[in-house]
Design a protein around this motif. Structure first.
Motif, PDB file in Angstrom:
ATOM      1  N   LEU A 340      -3.596  -8.191  -7.438  1.00 31.41           N
ATOM      2  CA  LEU A 340      -2.714  -7.148  -6.933  1.00 31.41           C
ATOM      3  C   LEU A 340      -1.612  -6.829  -7.935  1.00 31.41           C
ATOM      4  N   GLU A 342       1.001  -5.343  -6.878  1.00 27.41           N
ATOM      5  CA  GLU A 342       2.205  -5.360  -6.045  1.00 27.41           C
ATOM      6  C   GLU A 342       1.920  -6.175  -4.790  1.00 27.41           C
ATOM      7  N   LEU A 344       1.772  -6.996  -0.706  1.00 22.24           N
ATOM      8  CA  LEU A 344       1.416  -6.231   0.488  1.00 22.24           C
ATOM      9  C   LEU A 344       1.578  -7.095   1.727  1.00 22.24           C
ATOM     10  N   SER A 345       1.741  -6.426   2.864  1.00 19.84           N
ATOM     11  CA  SER A 345       1.783  -7.077   4.168  1.00 19.84           C
ATOM     12  C   SER A 345       0.588  -6.594   4.980  1.00 19.84           C
ATOM     13  N   SER A 346       0.096  -7.473   5.860  1.00 24.87           N
ATOM     14  CA  SER A 346      -1.072  -7.139   6.664  1.00 24.87           C
ATOM     15  C   SER A 346      -0.932  -7.775   8.036  1.00 24.87           C
ATOM     16  N   ARG A 354      -7.211  -1.645   2.602  1.00 23.31           N
ATOM     17  CA  ARG A 354      -6.284  -0.759   1.903  1.00 23.31           C
ATOM     18  C   ARG A 354      -7.030  -0.007   0.810  1.00 23.31           C
ATOM     19  N   LEU A 366      -2.155  -0.373  -5.240  1.00 20.56           N
ATOM     20  CA  LEU A 366      -2.367   0.216  -3.924  1.00 20.56           C
ATOM     21  C   LEU A 366      -2.025   1.696  -3.952  1.00 20.56           C
ATOM     22  N   GLY A 369       0.165   3.840   1.867  1.00 20.61           N
ATOM     23  CA  GLY A 369       0.336   2.705   2.763  1.00 20.61           C
ATOM     24  C   GLY A 369      -0.911   2.468   3.587  1.00 20.61           C
ATOM     25  N   PRO A 370      -0.781   1.703   4.664  1.00 22.15           N
ATOM     26  CA  PRO A 370      -1.941   1.399   5.502  1.00 22.15           C
ATOM     27  C   PRO A 370      -2.309   2.519   6.470  1.00 22.15           C
ATOM     28  N   GLU A 393       0.707 -11.961   4.289  1.00 20.31           N
ATOM     29  CA  GLU A 393       1.424 -11.520   3.087  1.00 20.31           C
ATOM     30  C   GLU A 393       0.638 -11.923   1.852  1.00 20.31           C
ATOM     31  N   SER A 396       2.399 -10.050  -5.518  1.00 20.28           N
ATOM     32  CA  SER A 396       1.912  -9.457  -6.754  1.00 20.28           C
ATOM     33  C   SER A 396       1.231 -10.535  -7.593  1.00 20.28           C
TER      34      SER A 396
END
Length: 405
Positions: A340, A342, A344-346, A354, A366, A369-370, A393, A396
């Motif tokens: 990644l 960067e 990301l949150s999921s 994504r 990415l 956003g989602p 979470e 990066s």
């Protein structure tokens, strides 16, 4: 009658349901000319009817020799008649070397080839000229393509389920085959729904949006090798939709709808399919959680959500991989590992998909956003980033699986 699942199904469980639903369609087989098989899935194992190569031949331009005539230190040999490709040569006499072209048949008595670059002189004599050539040592088998070294007669040339691309069709042509059994192309009825949706090109009234789903899914289905029938946009009238489906159902193998599968007050697909063997429920996936699956008048039905990204992700996660598995076409999406660019949150309880761009350095950026409405972000992407259940979470530099688009 349709049922509503109470707990979200896993991505794998829902994909299994799609596989079971469509498995009977794989029994339909067409036999087509080789050129018409491009992009199709092989429906049966194909056995090689002959050896490849069918005769021992030269790997390069050079001199065909008896290895015993060129021991360590080499030897000077009399030049015999040349062996062009496509000819059946005479037996090679002891103490001679025959000029031979790439792909030409190895003369009886010869068991090795010396490349022209290693000969002295390093050129072929004029046809008919009396000449000698000095050649280095050549072990038996040097630069010789032996009979069946590619594939032997009776071996499996291609297994059932193979995606037929240029390389596969080239092999079948080399084996002399002119026809190939392939899975019949599934016929799909694609129906987009919604009072708010209008065809591109029509002036937008307040509250209206252009239909992206029709083009998005039609393109995806056709790119996957399916024969698609589109009906235009169906308004939010359950009776009209049911009549439309009933009219087309006898002509197709699969019905795919978009929109009208959630828990809102005006979910037209759910209403139109009332009384049919269809399940509506949630899959633990973001986007693309609401899904419908079952049959309408005996025809398999997949109900995808109405947001553009949701419906394409649904196709990529459920329908496309099952088609590849059952029919050998389309070819599976390559899955690779990337890092990644960067964090990301999921949602920890959901499998998040994504959109992203994989760079040449192996990192994935990415795109957007989602949200399931971000069509521009989707258009900028070349991968789907897979964030499995149980992941809340990622930082990066963390590694993720991505599917190449």
């Amino acid at each position: 009658m349709h049922r509503t699942a109470k707990r979200p199904a896993s991505v794998e469980a829902h994909r299994d349901k799609v596989r079971v639903l469509l498995a009977p369609l794989a029994a339909r087989v067409d036999t087509v000319p080789l050129r018409a098989a491009l992009g199709r899935g092989l429906a049966a194992d194909l056995v090689a009817p002959m050896d490849l190569p069918p005769f021992a031949n030269s790997q390069m331009d050079g001199f065909a020799v008896r290895s015993a005539d060129v021991p360590d230190g080499g030897a000077e040999l009399r030049v015999a008649a040349a062996v062009p490709a496509g000819a059946e040569p005479a037996r090679l006499a002891p103490g001679t070397a025959a000029p031979i072209m790439t792909g030409a048949m190895i003369p009886a008595g010869a068991d090795a080839v010396v490349p022209i670059e290693q000969a002295v002189p390093d050129s072929f004599p004029e046809p008919g000229a009396t000449a000698t050539v000095r050649l280095p040592a050549a072990p038996a088998g040097a630069f010789v393509r032996s009979v069946g070294s590619d594939i032997s007669a009776g071996a499996t040339a291609l297994a059932a389920g193979t995606f037929l691309g240029p390389g596969q069709l080239g092999l079948l042509a080399a084996l002399g085959l002119t026809e190939v059994p392939v899975h019949a192309v599934p016929r799909v009825l694609l129906v987009t729904t919604g009072d708010e949706v209008v065809e591109p090109g029509i002036p937008l009234a307040p509250g209206k949006i252009y239909d992206a789903n029709g083009t998005l899914l039609d393109s995806a289905l056709r790119q996957a090798g399916l024969a698609v029938t589109r009906t235009g946009i169906s308004a939010d009238d359950p009776g009209d939709l049911a009549r439309l489906l009933r009219r087309h159902a006898p002509e197709v193998d699969l019905i795919v709808t978009t929109g009208g599968v959630s828990k809102g007050a005006y979910e037209v697909v759910r209403q139109a399919l009332a009384g049919h063997d269809v399940d509506f429920g949630a899959v633990a996936m973001q986007p693309g959680g609401p899904q419908g699956i079952g049959t309408f008048d005996g025809v398999p039905v997949l109900g995808f959500p109405g947001n553009p990204v949701s419906c394409l992700v649904s196709f990529e996660m459920f329908l496309r991989p099952v088609l590849a598995e059952l029919f050998g076409s389309p070819s599976p999406r390559p899955a690779v590992r990337a890092r990644l660019a960067e964090a990301l949150s999921s949602p920890e309880a959901k499998h998040q998909v994504r959109r992203g761009t994989l760079g040449t350095d192996g990192t994935v950026r990415l795109e957007g956003g989602p949200g399931s409405h971000l069509v521009h972000a989707l258009a900028q992407s070349n991968v789907l980033v897979q964030v499995p259940v149980g992941t809340a979470e990622l930082a990066s530099g963390d590694e993720v699986e991505v599917w190449m688009l």
